[in-house]
Design an enzyme around this catalytic site. Structure first.
Site, PDB file in Angstrom:
ATOM      1  N   HIS A   1      12.108   6.458   4.166  1.00 53.69           N
ATOM      2  CA  HIS A   1      11.066   6.039   3.224  1.00 53.69           C
ATOM      3  C   HIS A   1      10.636   7.186   2.320  1.00 53.69           C
ATOM      4  CE1 HIS A   1      10.787   2.432   5.562  1.00 53.69           C
ATOM      5  NE2 HIS A   1      10.427   3.089   6.640  1.00 53.69           N
TER       6      HIS A   1
ATOM      7  N   HIS B   1       5.916  10.959  -2.764  1.00 52.85           N
ATOM      8  CA  HIS B   1       6.158   9.614  -3.306  1.00 52.85           C
ATOM      9  C   HIS B   1       6.675   9.805  -4.728  1.00 52.85           C
ATOM     10  CE1 HIS B   1       4.058   7.687   0.046  1.00 52.85           C
ATOM     11  NE2 HIS B   1       3.304   8.777   0.025  1.00 52.85           N
TER      12      HIS B   1
ATOM     13  N   HIS C   1       1.558  14.370  -0.569  1.00 53.81           N
ATOM     14  CA  HIS C   1       0.500  14.119   0.417  1.00 53.81           C
ATOM     15  C   HIS C   1       0.573  15.153   1.535  1.00 53.81           C
ATOM     16  CE1 HIS C   1       0.197   9.613  -0.818  1.00 53.81           C
ATOM     17  NE2 HIS C   1      -0.506  10.420  -1.601  1.00 53.81           N
TER      18      HIS C   1
ATOM     19  N   THR D   1       1.416   3.569   4.146  1.00 53.76           N
ATOM     20  CA  THR D   1       2.603   2.917   4.710  1.00 53.76           C
ATOM     21  C   THR D   1       2.154   2.128   5.936  1.00 53.76           C
ATOM     22  OG1 THR D   1       3.053   4.882   6.049  1.00 53.76           O
ATOM     23  CG2 THR D   1       4.224   4.711   3.954  1.00 53.76           C
TER      24      THR D   1
HETATM   25 ZN   LIG Z   1       1.991   9.378   1.438  1.00 52.39          ZN
END
Ligand SMILES: [Zn+2]
Ligand SMILES: *[C@@H]1O[C@H](CO)[C@@H](O)[C@H](O)[C@H]1NC(C)=O
Ligand SMILES: *[C@@H]1O[C@H](CO)[C@@H](O)[C@H](O)[C@H]1NC(C)=O
Ligand SMILES: *[C@@H]1O[C@H](CO)[C@@H](O)[C@H](O)[C@H]1NC(C)=O
Ligand SMILES: *[C@@H]1O[C@H](CO)[C@@H](O)[C@H](O)[C@H]1NC(C)=O
Ligand SMILES: *[C@@H]1O[C@H](CO)[C@@H](O)[C@H](O)[C@H]1NC(C)=O
Ligand SMILES: [Zn+2]
Length: 583
Positions: free
Chosen positions: A88, A118, A142, A225
């Site tokens: 991911h 991201h 993040h 998520t």
């Molecule tokens: Zn994140």
């Protein structure tokens, strides 16, 4: 290189959703895309405190409590342990108990365990999760920390168990390619079964660079998520980290993952705060009178202002000087009569604005050349007794003016406000009438109306419904959902959409972007004066119109209407148009 993926997956619980270990959610291309995450077992993704969000700076509240952070070992050159591609994102794991942070209004010390990213795709589709006033950056980093002393499981049970620092990443061409970001991106990998040790000396401070860490937003949210646990105190820094776009491209290219970000979630009444040093473009900075720093004569001094340009609005329309343009045909509307198109009504502090559901109502024709989608409509007024339209007709002001704001359908809002015809505003003058009907308004009113003016009847009812909402939005910033059946078509009544003036102009409020194709309809809307008086009376402010601006040589065009032609137009022309009109 050192392989030990299973142990880490177990010890970090939900933080690691390795595709290789059977994760059943995704961003695209599987059953559980973001719109379906709430259907997953034990999911909080459908909750009321979800992340990311679009931060609307006009709604942000400054908070003195949000003082500077204290960071421990952010400058440590050997805090990074390893990297994994979990299917991911690319995640960098930090050494245990090495890095921590406190302050920043967090009330606790948090231990930093990992950082991840991201992003969008190789075509530079932006992939930040948070947005600022609708703007998304190319990427977001993040930095994830647990409340000190808590295990992952415990942190996931605590409404403040996790603190995430979010940094926007902006793409530049000039940033030096030998930066720490080169070292970082050199580790990106496609293989989801491998954990690779990080051996380069990289510190978190090296990655953050010169970002002013005293400028940040704070709100309470969730993991972005699944399972979207609502346990995160979010910090989103205002200033982005500049990274060379070649390095940004490495994320999708080297990991094989694209568009790994969750769309923004509803704010559901949550407050977003900012630290004291964030400079907010407050909606109260400018005003129409002298009770603020920036009255209309000083709007041009506001940041990013176009208010001093050469194609500003509103203007005075001199009917005799308007040039007939036979390309100006009638308008076509889609869902103009939809009674549920209006989403909410809000008091912005400058006007009353009705915001429409996205993508419902559309406008085309009218010589516009593009399809536009209707975003909102709002009002300009004087007081309960004097006129306050923005445009004037041969120097005559009208009681009020309503603006229906439409955006070119093929552009984003950000693009539209920077494109000369990105916006099309339909302007209608409103005249006050005194109707005996409304002064004797009772429940029985419908029974003794003649049927020949049903158009103005439904218009009267529509205006009554609309002004009925004003009592609920007396305070600036308040908004209410529009639940009554109400359509734009009803508010405009028996409008003639084939007779209007056209010119190139601007927004009439800061930043006055010169992005508007203006349409001013010749026929005015007649509304009972008691309903019009409710606008200044309930909001408590008056004279919310900008003075007319210089024409600077612009041409005003007009449709070739038979009834409204200026006397200077040749008789032959008149005859020609009337004949062609009748066919
Ligand atoms: Zn994140
Ligand atoms: C910061 O790093 C140093 C050196 O690695 C380490 O000894 C120290 O324990 C770390 N401090 C904290 C609070 O983790
Ligand atoms: C910290 O404490 C203050 C004062 O009690 C509170 O308003 C704030 O929400 C707390 N912040 C966080 C992130 O828990
Ligand atoms: C982001 O980068 C673009 C292009 O490099 C630049 O024009 C813009 O000012 C930057 N934005 C911020 C907030 O730094
Ligand atoms: C907070 O940080 C900013 C920028 O790093 C600095 O200018 C300011 O003096 C700091 N404030 C305090 C109270 O330390
Ligand atoms: C507006 O500007 C565009 C481009 O400059 C021009 O083609 C168009 O004719 C103008 N329209 C009006 C109504 O002035
Ligand atoms: Zn307006």
């Amino acid at each position: 290189m050192h392989l030990s993926v299973t142990v880490l997956c177990l010890s970090f619980g939900v933080f690691i959703n390795n595709a290789a270990t059977g994760s059943d959610w995704c961003y695209t291309g599987c059953d559980h895309t973001p719109n379906h995450w709430h259907e997953l077992p034990d999911s909080s993704c459908g909750g009321q405190r979800q992340s990311p969000v679009n931060i609307l700076t006009s709604q942000v509240e400054k908070n003195e409590y949000l003082q500077n952070f204290s960071f421990v070992n952010f400058s440590s050159q050997d805090a990074f342990k390893s990297i994994i591609n979990n299917g991911h994102t690319a995640k960098f794991l930090l050494k245990d108990n090495e890095v921590e942070l406190s302050g920043g209004g967090l009330n606790h010390t948090y231990s930093t365990i990992q950082l991840h990213f991201h992003w969008g795709d190789t075509q530079h589709h932006p992939g930040s999760e948070h947005a600022i006033d609708g703007h998304r950056y190319p990427m977001e980093m993040h930095i994830v920390s647990l409340m000190k002393g808590l295990s992952v499981e415990q942190a996931l049970q605590n409404s403040r168990g996790i603190a995430v620092l979010g940094f926007f990443i902006n793409a530049t061409e000039d940033e030096n390619l030998s930066s720490p970001w080169s070292a970082l991106t050199s580790y990106l990998l496609k293989d989801t079964a491998t954990e690779v040790d990080v051996t380069h000396a990289i510190s978190i401070d090296d990655l953050i660079g010169n970002v002013d860490l005293s400028k940040f937003y704070r709100y309470m949210g969730s993991l972005t998520t699944p399972s979207c646990n609502e346990v995160v105190a979010w910090t989103v820094f205002q200033e982005p980290i500049p990274v060379n776009k070649i390095l940004i491209e490495q994320f999708p290219i080297k990991t094989g993952l694209t568009n790994v970000y969750r769309p923004v979630q509803e704010i559901h009444g949550r407050k977003v705060y900012s630290s004291p040093s964030v400079v907010l473009p407050s909606s109260h900075e400018w005003c129409y009178d002298d009770h603020c720093e920036f009255n209309p004569s000083k709007w041009s001094l506001l940041p990013d202002s176009h208010c001093n340009g050469n194609r500003q609005s509103p203007i005075n329309i001199e009917a005799q000087k308007a040039v007939v343009d036979e390309h100006l045909d009638g308008f076509s509307f889609t869902k103009f009569d939809d009674k549920h198109a209006i989403k909410y009504i809000t008091n912005t502090g400058h006007t009353v604005k009705c915001v429409l559901n996205e993508g419902v109502v559309e406008v085309s024709g009218g010589g516009l050349g593009y399809v536009y989608s209707t975003l909102q409509f709002h009002f300009h007024w004087g007081s309960s007794s004097h006129d306050g339209s923005e445009h004037t007709m041969d120097s005559k002001k009208f009681r009020m003016e309503v603006h229906i704001v439409n955006k070119r359908k093929d552009l984003t809002l950000e693009e539209a406000v920077n494109t000369p015809n990105g916006l099309a505003v339909l302007g209608f003058f409103i005249e006050a009438v005194v109707s005996d009907r409304s002064s004797s308004a009772t429940e029985s009113e419908d029974s003794h109306e003649s049927s020949d003016d049903s158009d103005s009847d439904s218009a009267t009812d529509a205006w009554k419904k609309l002004s009925g909402y004003l009592a609920a939005i007396q305070s600036v910033g308040s908004q209410v959902e529009v639940t009554k059946e109400l359509s734009l078509a009803e508010l405009l009544g028996d409008m003639d959409f084939t007779a209007y003036y056209r010119y190139n102009g601007s927004l009439t409020t800061p930043s006055c972007n010169e992005a508007v194709v203006w349409t001013l309809f010749k026929k005015s809307i007649k509304v009972d004066q008691s309903q019009l008086a409710m606008f200044p009376n309930w909001t408590g402010y008056r004279d919310v119109f900008r003075p007319t601006q210089a024409l600077h040589g612009r041409t005003i065009y007009t449709t070739a209407g038979c009834g409204e032609l200026a006397p200077t137009v040749l008789f032959v022309l008149l005859l020609y148009f009337c004949v062609s009109f009748l066919h």
